[in-house]
Enzyme design. Structure first.
Site, PDB file in Angstrom:
ATOM      1  N   GLY A 239       0.779  -1.232   0.000  1.00 53.54           N
ATOM      2  CA  GLY A 239       0.000   0.000   0.000  1.00 53.54           C
ATOM      3  C   GLY A 239       0.808   1.280   0.000  1.00 53.54           C
ATOM      4  O   GLY A 239       0.230   2.367  -0.012  1.00 53.54           O
ATOM      5  N   GLU A 272       4.823  -5.981   2.381  1.00 55.36           N
ATOM      6  CA  GLU A 272       4.565  -6.526   1.031  1.00 55.36           C
ATOM      7  C   GLU A 272       4.375  -5.411   0.001  1.00 55.36           C
ATOM      8  O   GLU A 272       3.315  -5.296  -0.607  1.00 55.36           O
ATOM      9  CB  GLU A 272       3.283  -7.374   1.061  1.00 55.36           C
ATOM     10  N   GLY A 274       4.417  -3.451  -3.469  1.00 58.34           N
ATOM     11  CA  GLY A 274       4.462  -3.774  -4.889  1.00 58.34           C
ATOM     12  C   GLY A 274       4.731  -2.501  -5.669  1.00 58.34           C
ATOM     13  O   GLY A 274       5.834  -2.256  -6.182  1.00 58.34           O
ATOM     14  N   ARG A 275       3.714  -1.640  -5.685  1.00 61.64           N
ATOM     15  CA  ARG A 275       3.762  -0.403  -6.468  1.00 61.64           C
ATOM     16  C   ARG A 275       5.011   0.441  -6.182  1.00 61.64           C
ATOM     17  O   ARG A 275       5.639   0.951  -7.116  1.00 61.64           O
ATOM     18  CB  ARG A 275       2.512   0.407  -6.095  1.00 61.64           C
ATOM     19  N   ARG A 311      -5.514   0.969 -15.876  1.00 60.83           N
ATOM     20  CA  ARG A 311      -5.682   1.798 -14.672  1.00 60.83           C
ATOM     21  C   ARG A 311      -6.519   3.062 -14.892  1.00 60.83           C
ATOM     22  O   ARG A 311      -7.372   3.382 -14.059  1.00 60.83           O
ATOM     23  CB  ARG A 311      -4.318   2.149 -14.055  1.00 60.83           C
ATOM     24  N   TYR A 315      -9.726   2.863 -12.571  1.00 60.59           N
ATOM     25  CA  TYR A 315      -9.647   3.653 -11.337  1.00 60.59           C
ATOM     26  C   TYR A 315      -9.635   5.149 -11.590  1.00 60.59           C
ATOM     27  O   TYR A 315      -9.384   5.923 -10.662  1.00 60.59           O
ATOM     28  CB  TYR A 315      -8.355   3.328 -10.563  1.00 60.59           C
ATOM     29  N   CYS A 341     -12.711  -0.668 -28.678  1.00 61.16           N
ATOM     30  CA  CYS A 341     -14.117  -0.268 -28.871  1.00 61.16           C
ATOM     31  C   CYS A 341     -14.855  -0.177 -27.550  1.00 61.16           C
ATOM     32  O   CYS A 341     -15.693  -1.024 -27.232  1.00 61.16           O
ATOM     33  CB  CYS A 341     -14.795  -1.256 -29.804  1.00 61.16           C
ATOM     34  N   GLU A 342     -14.497   0.798 -26.759  1.00 58.35           N
ATOM     35  CA  GLU A 342     -15.102   1.058 -25.449  1.00 58.35           C
ATOM     36  C   GLU A 342     -14.973   2.541 -25.195  1.00 58.35           C
ATOM     37  O   GLU A 342     -13.882   3.094 -25.354  1.00 58.35           O
ATOM     38  CB  GLU A 342     -14.309   0.365 -24.321  1.00 58.35           C
ATOM     39  N   TYR A 370       1.105  -2.710 -12.044  1.00 58.00           N
ATOM     40  CA  TYR A 370      -0.277  -2.981 -12.468  1.00 58.00           C
ATOM     41  C   TYR A 370      -0.546  -2.500 -13.901  1.00 58.00           C
ATOM     42  O   TYR A 370      -1.643  -2.078 -14.228  1.00 58.00           O
ATOM     43  CB  TYR A 370      -1.283  -2.364 -11.475  1.00 58.00           C
TER      44      TYR A 370
HETATM   45  N1  LLP Z   1      -0.437  -7.062   0.028  1.00 57.61           N
HETATM   46  C1  LLP Z   1      -1.753  -7.271  -0.189  1.00 57.61           C
HETATM   47  C2  LLP Z   1      -2.483  -8.148   0.735  1.00 57.61           C
HETATM   48  C3  LLP Z   1      -2.401  -6.674  -1.267  1.00 57.61           C
HETATM   49  O1  LLP Z   1      -3.697  -6.886  -1.455  1.00 57.61           O
HETATM   50  C4  LLP Z   1      -1.672  -5.833  -2.144  1.00 57.61           C
HETATM   51  C5  LLP Z   1      -2.315  -5.221  -3.307  1.00 57.61           C
HETATM   52  C6  LLP Z   1      -0.307  -5.634  -1.885  1.00 57.61           C
HETATM   53  C7  LLP Z   1       0.279  -6.251  -0.796  1.00 57.61           C
HETATM   54  C8  LLP Z   1       0.551  -4.748  -2.744  1.00 57.61           C
HETATM   55  O2  LLP Z   1       0.061  -3.449  -2.698  1.00 57.61           O
HETATM   56  P1  LLP Z   1       0.892  -2.199  -3.280  1.00 57.61           P
HETATM   57  O3  LLP Z   1       2.112  -2.025  -2.418  1.00 57.61           O
HETATM   58  O4  LLP Z   1       1.252  -2.501  -4.667  1.00 57.61           O
HETATM   59  O5  LLP Z   1      -0.064  -1.068  -3.162  1.00 57.61           O
HETATM   60  N2  LLP Z   1      -4.514  -2.831  -9.506  1.00 57.61           N
HETATM   61  C9  LLP Z   1      -4.526  -1.759  -8.533  1.00 57.61           C
HETATM   62  C10 LLP Z   1      -3.879  -2.160  -7.227  1.00 57.61           C
HETATM   63  C11 LLP Z   1      -4.494  -3.381  -6.598  1.00 57.61           C
HETATM   64  C12 LLP Z   1      -3.742  -3.791  -5.360  1.00 57.61           C
HETATM   65  C13 LLP Z   1      -4.159  -5.104  -4.878  1.00 57.61           C
HETATM   66  N3  LLP Z   1      -3.488  -5.539  -3.700  1.00 57.61           N
HETATM   67  C14 LLP Z   1      -3.865  -0.534  -9.154  1.00 57.61           C
HETATM   68  O6  LLP Z   1      -3.491  -0.574 -10.307  1.00 57.61           O
HETATM   69  O7  LLP Z   1      -3.746   0.488  -8.502  1.00 57.61           O
END
Ligand code: LLP
Length: 413
Positions: A239, A272, A274-275, A311, A315, A341-342, A370
């Protein structure tokens, strides 16, 4: 800020590390994703460093971008992997992760996925359902595995300040277990003799704009687990936010760490992200196919779409769109749209930007997270190639080739 130490302009050309993006794009078909491994590694070290005061162990969330070269680079840096499917576990192992360094999360793991993960010796299961505890216990019993490590995912009933699609910690979300359900599980460990329920997991959402909700969620988590000394690990999920627009500021990691640290004394902490590791390390390069002026608006029809980057459509995300070569051309307000086509296939709406012409190439910025991970074959579009610029900064290679027409049909009988 959408520019960074790896992706920025030098003498009016957009560079990715030491290489001009237009030179890479010239040799390939667009759309194409381009990633900087140098930036990925730097982001990992930045997050790791910021969380050093609480000794957090980082499991990179592979769902953000599961490209093999990126996974390999992060595993080399020492990251564990957060995986949410058998597929992501397979990718992590293929990239060199030890099973012990993988956490297996997800609200709907199948019995087959659980059995295989137990057999592989996956380090942690983040559990979201009582029946899932039973399944893991049964799988462990059948292969003679002892004390499989489990973290219960807590739904702390805290609403995160983020897009509604990205919030996971409010009571009505599908994610996690209530305080009551967690208490029940912890009161009856004898029901799960092959499990060691020694962790708690809390993730209230993604792209978290401020720390208040995070701190509240952690405080509630701590209150919940205090009577249970066997819980020695708190997994804070992901997050961590990134800036998508040039005028956007985000809270610093150091501030976040100083606010959460007082609640975490004495616990092993897992994270955890990601982004925050990959978003600003990647761009999607597209070419202008058509320019159309209609109803008083300028439309740039580019060869990237919601199929390659969903995205904006999903969103309302605002990714900056920047010509690969800077010019003093007039600024206009334009719509950047894809060929799908959307009506939702709009990459930028009413965006002030440099005037473009047919054939110009643009970078859709901050697309490393993502982007490709959520790409589809909608409209029978072929998913794009992924290029990585090596950590030395001056060599590049195609990490995954562009799909072909044959690829589109290869699973049909
Ligand atoms: N841990 C859990 C339990 C999660 O559900 C997620 C993301 C992460 C870690 C990694 O989160 P991050 O650090 O990347 O924010 N597709 C969406 C984001 C969906 C995130 C889903 N879960 C977007 O493009 O913004």
């Amino acid at each position: 800020m959408v520019f960074n130490s790896s992706i920025r302009f030098v003498d009016a050309r957009l560079m990715i590390d030491d290489l001009p993006v237009d030179a890479i794009a010239r040799e390939l078909e667009t759309p194409v994703y381009v990633y900087s491994l140098k930036r990925v590694r730097k982001n990992y070290r930045r997050v790791k460093g910021a969380f050093e005061p609480i000794g957090a162990r980082i499991h990179y969330s592979a769902k953000a971008n599961s490209n093999g070269a990126i996974l390999r680079a992060l595993i080399e840096e020492g990251a564990g992997i957060d995986a949410v499917s058998g597929g992501e576990i397979a990718r992590a192992l293929q990239a060199g992760a030890a099973a012990q360094d993988i956490v297996f999360a997800g609200v709907g793991k199948t019995v087959a996925e659980i059995a295989s993960a137990v057999e592989l010796g996956i380090g942690w299961f983040n559990v979201e359902n009582e029946l899932e505890l039973q399944y893991i216990n049964d799988a462990a019993a059948s292969v003679g595995a002892e004390k499989v490590q489990v973290a219960l995912r807590f739904n702390p009933e805290v609403s995160a300040n983020t897009h509604p699609h990205l919030a996971t910690g409010h009571g009505s979300a599908k994610f996690g277990l209530s305080a009551g359900a967690i208490g029940d599980a912890l009161e009856q460990p004898e029901r799960y003799p092959c499990l060691s329920i020694c962790g708690i997991h809390v993730h209230i959402g993604s792209q978290l704009g401020d720390s208040a909700a995070t701190v509240q969620a952690i405080a509630r988590t701590k209150q919940l687990i205090e009577p249970y000394p066997e819980i020695h690990t708190i997994n804070l999920g992901g997050g961590l936010p990134v800036a998508y627009r040039h005028d956007q500021t985000i809270p610093t990691l150091e501030n976040l760490v100083s606010e959460v640290a007082p609640h975490l004394h004495g616990y092993q902490v897992l994270l955890e992200p990601g982004r925050a590791i990959v978003a600003d390390a990647g761009i999607l390069v597209a070419t202008v196919l058509y320019v159309k002026e209609q109803a008083g608006k300028i439309f740039y029809v580019v060869d990237a779409s919601m199929a390659e980057l969903i995205r904006p459509a999903l969103y309302g995300a605002q990714h900056e769109i920047i010509p690969l070569v800077q010019s003093d051309d007039e600024r206009v307000v334009a719509q950047v749209v894809g060929p799908v086509c959307e009506s939702a296939d709009v990459l930028a709406q009413d965006r002030e930007m440099t005037r473009l012409k047919v054939g110009d190439q643009v970078a859709i910025m901050t697309a490393g997270a993502y982007g490709m991970a959520m790409a589809s074959n909608y409209n029978s579009r072929m998913r794009p190639a992924e290029v990585v610029v090596a950590a030395d900064g001056d060599s590049w290679s195609v990490s995954r080739r562009r799909e072909s027409i044959q690829d589109l049909m290869r699973f049909e009988n």
